[in-house]
Enzyme design. Sequence first.
Site, mmCIF file in Angstrom:
data_model
loop_
_atom_site.group_PDB
_atom_site.id
_atom_site.type_symbol
_atom_site.label_atom_id
_atom_site.label_comp_id
_atom_site.label_asym_id
_atom_site.label_seq_id
_atom_site.Cartn_x
_atom_site.Cartn_y
_atom_site.Cartn_z
ATOM 1 N N ASN A 195 -3.757 9.221 2.462
ATOM 2 C CA ASN A 195 -4.654 10.269 1.980
ATOM 3 C C ASN A 195 -5.726 9.678 1.055
ATOM 4 O O ASN A 195 -5.607 8.518 0.619
ATOM 5 C CB ASN A 195 -3.827 11.327 1.207
ATOM 6 C CG ASN A 195 -4.484 12.694 1.209
ATOM 7 O OD1 ASN A 195 -5.688 12.796 1.509
ATOM 8 N ND2 ASN A 195 -3.719 13.724 0.887
ATOM 9 N N SER A 199 -4.687 7.580 -2.197
ATOM 10 C CA SER A 199 -3.276 7.167 -2.034
ATOM 11 C C SER A 199 -3.028 5.745 -2.521
ATOM 12 O O SER A 199 -1.909 5.238 -2.438
ATOM 13 C CB SER A 199 -2.870 7.267 -0.552
ATOM 14 O OG SER A 199 -3.760 6.503 0.241
ATOM 15 N N LYS A 235 -5.025 2.848 -1.704
ATOM 16 C CA LYS A 235 -5.351 1.805 -0.712
ATOM 17 C C LYS A 235 -6.020 0.606 -1.381
ATOM 18 O O LYS A 235 -5.701 -0.532 -1.088
ATOM 19 C CB LYS A 235 -6.239 2.385 0.392
ATOM 20 C CG LYS A 235 -5.509 3.386 1.290
ATOM 21 C CD LYS A 235 -6.390 3.906 2.401
ATOM 22 C CE LYS A 235 -7.529 4.756 1.871
ATOM 23 N NZ LYS A 235 -7.109 5.869 1.017
ATOM 24 N N GLU A 281 -8.768 -1.412 5.673
ATOM 25 C CA GLU A 281 -8.614 -0.119 5.030
ATOM 26 C C GLU A 281 -9.060 0.953 6.024
ATOM 27 O O GLU A 281 -10.235 1.000 6.401
ATOM 28 C CB GLU A 281 -9.476 -0.035 3.760
ATOM 29 C CG GLU A 281 -9.307 1.256 2.992
ATOM 30 C CD GLU A 281 -10.122 1.293 1.707
ATOM 31 O OE1 GLU A 281 -10.948 0.392 1.497
ATOM 32 O OE2 GLU A 281 -9.927 2.241 0.920
#
Length: 224
Positions: free
Chosen positions: A17, A20, A22, A92
């Site tokens: 999300n 989150s 990353k 990503e």
Amino acid sequence: SAKTDFIRPFTVIVEGNVGSGKTTFLNHFNKYDNVGVYTEPIEMWRNCNGYNLLELMYKDPKKWSFTFQSYVQLTMLRQHTRLTKYPVKLMERSVYSARYCFVEKMERDQLMAAPAIAVIDEWFKFITENENVGVDLIVYLRTSPEVVYDRILKRNRSEERTIAFDYFKSLHEIHEDWLYHKTLHKVPAPVIVLNADLDQSVIGEEYEKYEEQILNKLPVQAHV
Ligand SMILES: Cc1cc2cn([C@H]3C[C@H](O)[C@@H](CO)O3)c(=O)nc2[nH]1
């Protein structure tokens, strides 16, 4: 020199999300010398020939979602096909979450008309037929919507100021259905689920649990 053929490295996509963690995850793995880290090309979305498509999309999603997501798909395709000297490529997000999470969300909210989705979907099908866009592992940074909402408020990215909690809640459900329950769309690689609600101070231990798999360091299965 002749362009070397594209040898796809062990490709790991990091999904989760908004908020989150990353970037924290990618920074942790950036220190390894055999890993190429490819962050989300958000600066391209903020400046496409002078236009901030991310801002346009959040300001008037009905009008700009198609424009934004078709550019996202192009920029993510570019990330997938970039040559790298590293044996492991950490990305990503991906063309997969673009289509299966974000375009999915815009479809549900009717922010994108069916003909527009049909066009995005045709591009997606063509793109994913190409094995250069293949992935070998998915790292799912699993969070609860409340945790990411709190982080986003703290991070305070200008374009994200207007987003309501419900957006993150349904984006969470879409990620859960795709990567955890695996009931939504095709899952293009094995999934490792991390507890990304953990605070930054302890999440390193969570990463370390899966380091070998992520760095493709697991002993090669002896082919009998
Ligand atoms: C692949 C993909 C990433 C991505 C991010 N976003 C949004 C969510 C965040 O607010 C911001 C940066 O991830 O862009 C989006 O709307 N559609 C996307 N598609």
